[in-house]
Write a protein that holds these residues in place. Structure first.
Motif, PDB file in Angstrom:
ATOM      1  N   GLN A  42       0.922  -1.450   0.019  1.00 61.96           N
ATOM      2  CA  GLN A  42      -0.205   0.405   0.540  1.00 61.96           C
ATOM      3  C   GLN A  42       0.900   1.347   0.287  1.00 61.96           C
ATOM      4  OE1 GLN A  42      -2.219  -0.978   3.402  1.00 61.96           O
ATOM      5  NE2 GLN A  42      -2.996  -2.015   2.108  1.00 61.96           N
ATOM      6  N   ARG A  82       3.180  -7.270  -9.005  1.00 66.12           N
ATOM      7  CA  ARG A  82       2.762  -6.819  -9.505  1.00 66.12           C
ATOM      8  C   ARG A  82       2.789  -7.121 -10.832  1.00 66.12           C
ATOM      9  NH1 ARG A  82       2.023  -2.183  -6.722  1.00 66.12           N
ATOM     10  NH2 ARG A  82       3.214  -1.592  -4.430  1.00 66.12           N
ATOM     11  N   ARG A  87      -7.861 -10.703 -12.390  1.00 66.35           N
ATOM     12  CA  ARG A  87      -7.923 -10.860 -11.158  1.00 66.35           C
ATOM     13  C   ARG A  87      -8.857 -11.873 -11.401  1.00 66.35           C
ATOM     14  NH1 ARG A  87      -9.998  -7.263  -6.909  1.00 66.35           N
ATOM     15  NH2 ARG A  87      -9.642  -5.342  -6.546  1.00 66.35           N
ATOM     16  N   ALA A 136      -4.741  -7.190  -3.231  1.00 63.39           N
ATOM     17  CA  ALA A 136      -4.879  -6.404  -2.204  1.00 63.39           C
ATOM     18  C   ALA A 136      -6.692  -5.558  -3.278  1.00 63.39           C
ATOM     19  CB  ALA A 136      -4.110  -4.971  -3.023  1.00 63.39           C
ATOM     20  N   PRO A 137      -6.983  -5.146  -1.684  1.00 61.21           N
ATOM     21  CA  PRO A 137      -8.591  -4.490  -2.570  1.00 61.21           C
ATOM     22  C   PRO A 137      -8.793  -3.650  -3.973  1.00 61.21           C
ATOM     23  CG  PRO A 137      -8.494  -3.851  -0.034  1.00 61.21           C
ATOM     24  CD  PRO A 137      -6.886  -4.718  -0.631  1.00 61.21           C
ATOM     25  N   ARG A 138      -7.475  -2.769  -4.598  1.00 59.64           N
ATOM     26  CA  ARG A 138      -7.382  -2.111  -5.375  1.00 59.64           C
ATOM     27  C   ARG A 138      -7.132  -3.149  -6.996  1.00 59.64           C
ATOM     28  NH1 ARG A 138      -5.244   3.225  -4.050  1.00 59.64           N
ATOM     29  NH2 ARG A 138      -3.538   2.001  -2.933  1.00 59.64           N
ATOM     30  N   GLY A 139      -6.662  -4.195  -6.660  1.00 60.23           N
ATOM     31  CA  GLY A 139      -5.930  -5.351  -7.534  1.00 60.23           C
ATOM     32  C   GLY A 139      -4.361  -4.675  -7.901  1.00 60.23           C
ATOM     33  N   ASP A 140      -4.510  -4.139  -7.324  1.00 62.14           N
ATOM     34  CA  ASP A 140      -3.226  -3.130  -7.865  1.00 62.14           C
ATOM     35  C   ASP A 140      -2.195  -4.146  -7.325  1.00 62.14           C
ATOM     36  OD1 ASP A 140      -3.128  -2.409  -5.060  1.00 62.14           O
ATOM     37  OD2 ASP A 140      -1.708  -0.135  -5.320  1.00 62.14           O
TER      38      ASP A 140
END
Length: 267
Positions: A42, A82, A87, A136-140
């Motif tokens: 993050q 990354r 997803r 990660a929640p944002r998929g990053d």
């Protein structure tokens, strides 16, 4: 031997030789290396960051289970990636790490470690290694946590019938540094091939050759429609192909939806 050496010696040298381009970070104690890696992700940590701890106070396994990691005996490590893949393809990275862990363990120990689909490595029907992949929640970014029982000398009574370590199987200590280096070297070799296709087709045969479930009678623990059958291997998407006892048809089982257990044991 402290894992402090991991930062500067064998792992870094081996990963440099494999052109993995990793950065290693170490702490004596953390709640969870996955949680540590997620916080760093993050904050912008780069692809290939590896987080290692001598001890986890609250290690996590699949479906919220606890992963035991006594100080000085196990490998507790998380890898931040990354990959930039869709997803729905992220879960396949668990299988990439499973293959890498089984091959790495074989290299350093000589034990014929196998993969228990989708997220464990086993020997003699007992668990050596567990893997937990989190997006990660944002998929990053993605974090892959891996725990390996290297020099563990004993387990709690509740785990003794289904967990083991390299030490218990060999009767001698095994280098945690060499084990970690071997696993990550194997991982990045397969990871590069995964990114070419976003599936496992280029090394599906390698995976199936080490699959402990293959040819075994298994119970698919789907809460909606559990069934039994024979595991045949994985397809290019990492789904387990199971020939159902009730219909004779082959069904592709997705790891995120179910658990698979042997009819007469853990595998």
């Amino acid at each position: 031997m402290s894992l402090e050496r991991l930062k500067t010696e064998q792992i870094e040298r081996r990963l440099k030789e494999s052109e993995a381009g990793c950065s290693l970070f170490y702490r004596e104690t953390v709640d969870s290396t996955n949680d540590w890696a997620k916080k760093e992700g993050q904050a912008g940590a780069k692809e290939g960051s590896i987080y290692l701890a001598e001890r986890q106070a609250a290690g996590k396994g699949r479906r919220g289970r606890v992963w035991e990691s006594p100080a000085g005996t196990s490998l507790s490590m998380s890898l931040l990636l990354r990959p930039g893949v869709r997803r729905e393809h992220v879960s396949m990275l668990t299988l990439v790490m499973g293959l890498a862990a089984a091959r790495g363990i074989r290299q350093v120990s000589g034990l014929e470690a196998e993969i228990k689909w989708p997220n464990d490595v086993v020997y003699g029907g007992k668990k050596l290694c567990g893997i937990l992949t989190e997006l990660a929640p944002r998929g990053d970014f993605v974090v892959i946590g891996t725990g390996i029982n290297v020099n563990t000398e004993e387990f709690p009574e509740a785990l003794r019938d289904r967990a083991t370590s390299l030490y218990l199987e060999l009767g001698r200590k095994v280098s945690r540094e060499e084990t970690a280096a071997a696993v990550f070297t194997e991982f990045f070799r397969y990871y590069r091939r995964f990114l070419e296709t976003e599936n496992l087709e280029l090394f599906r045969e390698d995976y199936n050759s080490l699959l402990a479930n293959r040819g075994r009678h298994v119970r698919v623990m789907d809460l909606r429609t559990p069934f039994e059958g024979t595991a045949l291997g994985i397809n290019e998407l990492g789904e387990l192909l199971v020939r159902r006892d009730d219909t004779g048809e082959t069904e592709a089982v997705y790891a995120g939806e179910v658990s698979v257990r042997g009819i007469y044991g853990y595998v």
